[in-house]
Scaffold this motif. Structure first.
Motif, mmCIF file in Angstrom:
data_model
loop_
_atom_site.group_PDB
_atom_site.id
_atom_site.type_symbol
_atom_site.label_atom_id
_atom_site.label_comp_id
_atom_site.label_asym_id
_atom_site.label_seq_id
_atom_site.Cartn_x
_atom_site.Cartn_y
_atom_site.Cartn_z
ATOM 1 N N LEU A 45 0.844 -1.195 0.000
ATOM 2 C CA LEU A 45 0.000 0.000 0.000
ATOM 3 C C LEU A 45 0.877 1.241 0.000
ATOM 4 O O LEU A 45 2.009 1.237 0.476
ATOM 5 N N TYR A 46 0.315 2.329 -0.527
ATOM 6 C CA TYR A 46 0.992 3.621 -0.573
ATOM 7 C C TYR A 46 0.168 4.625 0.230
ATOM 8 O O TYR A 46 -1.062 4.675 0.106
ATOM 9 N N PHE A 47 0.873 5.446 1.014
ATOM 10 C CA PHE A 47 0.206 6.333 1.967
ATOM 11 C C PHE A 47 0.496 7.796 1.638
ATOM 12 O O PHE A 47 1.604 8.152 1.223
ATOM 13 N N SER A 48 -0.521 8.618 1.856
ATOM 14 C CA SER A 48 -0.403 10.069 1.686
ATOM 15 C C SER A 48 -0.982 10.742 2.927
ATOM 16 O O SER A 48 -1.963 10.261 3.506
ATOM 17 N N PHE A 49 -0.356 11.859 3.311
ATOM 18 C CA PHE A 49 -0.778 12.590 4.509
ATOM 19 C C PHE A 49 -1.138 14.028 4.125
ATOM 20 O O PHE A 49 -0.457 14.653 3.293
ATOM 21 N N TYR A 50 -2.195 14.536 4.771
ATOM 22 C CA TYR A 50 -2.707 15.869 4.435
ATOM 23 C C TYR A 50 -3.088 16.612 5.713
ATOM 24 O O TYR A 50 -3.394 16.006 6.738
ATOM 25 N N VAL A 51 -3.068 17.956 5.611
ATOM 26 C CA VAL A 51 -3.678 18.813 6.631
ATOM 27 C C VAL A 51 -4.540 19.812 5.868
ATOM 28 O O VAL A 51 -4.051 20.612 5.084
ATOM 29 N N GLY A 52 -5.865 19.726 6.083
ATOM 30 C CA GLY A 52 -6.786 20.533 5.290
ATOM 31 C C GLY A 52 -6.662 20.157 3.822
ATOM 32 O O GLY A 52 -6.753 18.986 3.443
ATOM 33 N N ASN A 53 -6.396 21.163 2.961
ATOM 34 C CA ASN A 53 -6.195 20.923 1.529
ATOM 35 C C ASN A 53 -4.717 20.853 1.155
ATOM 36 O O ASN A 53 -4.378 20.792 -0.030
ATOM 37 N N LYS A 54 -3.839 20.875 2.142
ATOM 38 C CA LYS A 54 -2.402 20.875 1.904
ATOM 39 C C LYS A 54 -1.849 19.453 1.993
ATOM 40 O O LYS A 54 -2.144 18.720 2.926
ATOM 41 N N THR A 55 -1.024 19.065 0.998
ATOM 42 C CA THR A 55 -0.394 17.750 0.989
ATOM 43 C C THR A 55 0.914 17.812 1.760
ATOM 44 O O THR A 55 1.792 18.621 1.455
ATOM 45 N N LEU A 56 1.046 16.951 2.768
ATOM 46 C CA LEU A 56 2.286 16.874 3.537
ATOM 47 C C LEU A 56 3.283 15.934 2.867
ATOM 48 O O LEU A 56 4.464 16.250 2.752
ATOM 49 N N THR A 57 2.818 14.782 2.456
ATOM 50 C CA THR A 57 3.633 13.838 1.689
ATOM 51 C C THR A 57 2.693 12.940 0.889
ATOM 52 O O THR A 57 1.559 12.679 1.323
ATOM 53 N N SER A 58 3.164 12.470 -0.279
ATOM 54 C CA SER A 58 2.266 11.744 -1.185
ATOM 55 C C SER A 58 2.891 10.434 -1.636
ATOM 56 O O SER A 58 4.093 10.375 -1.975
ATOM 57 N N ARG A 59 2.081 9.381 -1.608
ATOM 58 C CA ARG A 59 2.410 8.053 -2.134
ATOM 59 C C ARG A 59 3.778 7.559 -1.647
ATOM 60 O O ARG A 59 4.692 7.325 -2.428
ATOM 61 N N THR A 60 3.894 7.409 -0.347
ATOM 62 C CA THR A 60 5.079 6.811 0.245
ATOM 63 C C THR A 60 4.722 5.445 0.796
ATOM 64 O O THR A 60 3.580 5.206 1.201
ATOM 65 N N THR A 61 5.705 4.550 0.809
ATOM 66 C CA THR A 61 5.441 3.203 1.310
ATOM 67 C C THR A 61 5.399 3.156 2.831
ATOM 68 O O THR A 61 4.970 2.155 3.404
ATOM 69 N N SER A 62 5.826 4.227 3.493
ATOM 70 C CA SER A 62 5.789 4.275 4.959
ATOM 71 C C SER A 62 4.419 4.761 5.426
ATOM 72 O O SER A 62 3.887 5.744 4.892
#
Length: 220
Positions: A96-113
């Motif tokens: 699986l690939y993970f993405s993290f967000y705050v509101g509409n802002k992307t913190l990190t996208s499509r990482t395996t962690s």
């Protein structure tokens, strides 16, 4: 035997008609496709098949975003965000690939962690955080519920007793100033009345007749 005018049913309700194609393919299945399917077709008369039960199992549940500290968070803390979900035991090699967000802002996208670390800043980072978990091809994406991270500012190091004495001193100064203003005002009023009496007495003794007094402000 060839049949025509094919009807496909799910849970007893028709959802697709084909004049002569006896096959139907679901390209991307999801949980809503679970049910009992059957079909019917015509060749001189209408034929109806037996029902077939199809159960679609969830590849992985929607993730849940968790933090390493209890809320509220102190300004300047390093907070670990974890996007947690359960992988099926029958597919141990699923990535699986993970993405993290705050509101509409992307913190990190499509990482395996499934984890992400962030330093909480008082003015910049409070808000609603959420994450996504997706398959490698991106065909299946699931989003977590939003998680609020309230942030506390730096706490004051001033002792409580010092603040109490400071406010007490301010109140005492205000009361003293008020009393002084009242005393000065009364003293000035008394001097005005005394000077007016002297002035009227001098007029009566000098001319022997009543003179209309003229009030004069001696403050200026």
């Amino acid at each position: 035997m060839l049949v025509y005018k094919m009807l496909f049913y799910k849970d007893g309700k028709p959802f697709r008609f084909s004049h002569q194609d006896s096959e139907f393919t679901i390209l991307k299945t999801n949980l809503r496709h679970s049910g009992i399917y059957h079909c019917s077709g015509e060749r001189r008369r209408r034929y109806t098949s037996e029902g077939v039960s199809i159960t679609i199992k969830e590849l992985f549940p929607a993730p849940v975003l968790r933090t390493s500290f209890s809320s509220p968070h102190q300004d300047g803390n390093l907070v670990n965000l974890s996007c947690e979900t359960n992988l099926p035991s029958q597919k141990p090699g699923l990535q699986l690939y993970f993405s993290f967000y705050v509101g509409n802002k992307t913190l990190t996208s499509r990482t395996t962690s499934s984890e992400y670390q962030i330093f909480i800043a008082e003015k910049e980072d409070p808000g609603l955080y959420w994450c996504e978990a997706a398959t490698e091809d991106g065909d299946l994406i699931k989003r977590s519920p939003e998680l609020e991270l309230p942030v506390l500012g730096l706490q004051s190091t001033t002792p409580v007793w010092f603040r109490f004495l400071f406010y007490l001193a301010v109140v005492i100064m205000f009361l003293v100033d008020s009393v002084l203003c009242i005393v000065i005002h009364k003293e000035l009023q008394r001097k005005k009345m005394w000077n007016l009496e002297i002035y009227l007495d001098s007029l009566d003794s000098g001319h022997g007749k009543k003179v209309r007094p003229t009030f004069k402000n001696i403050d200026n």
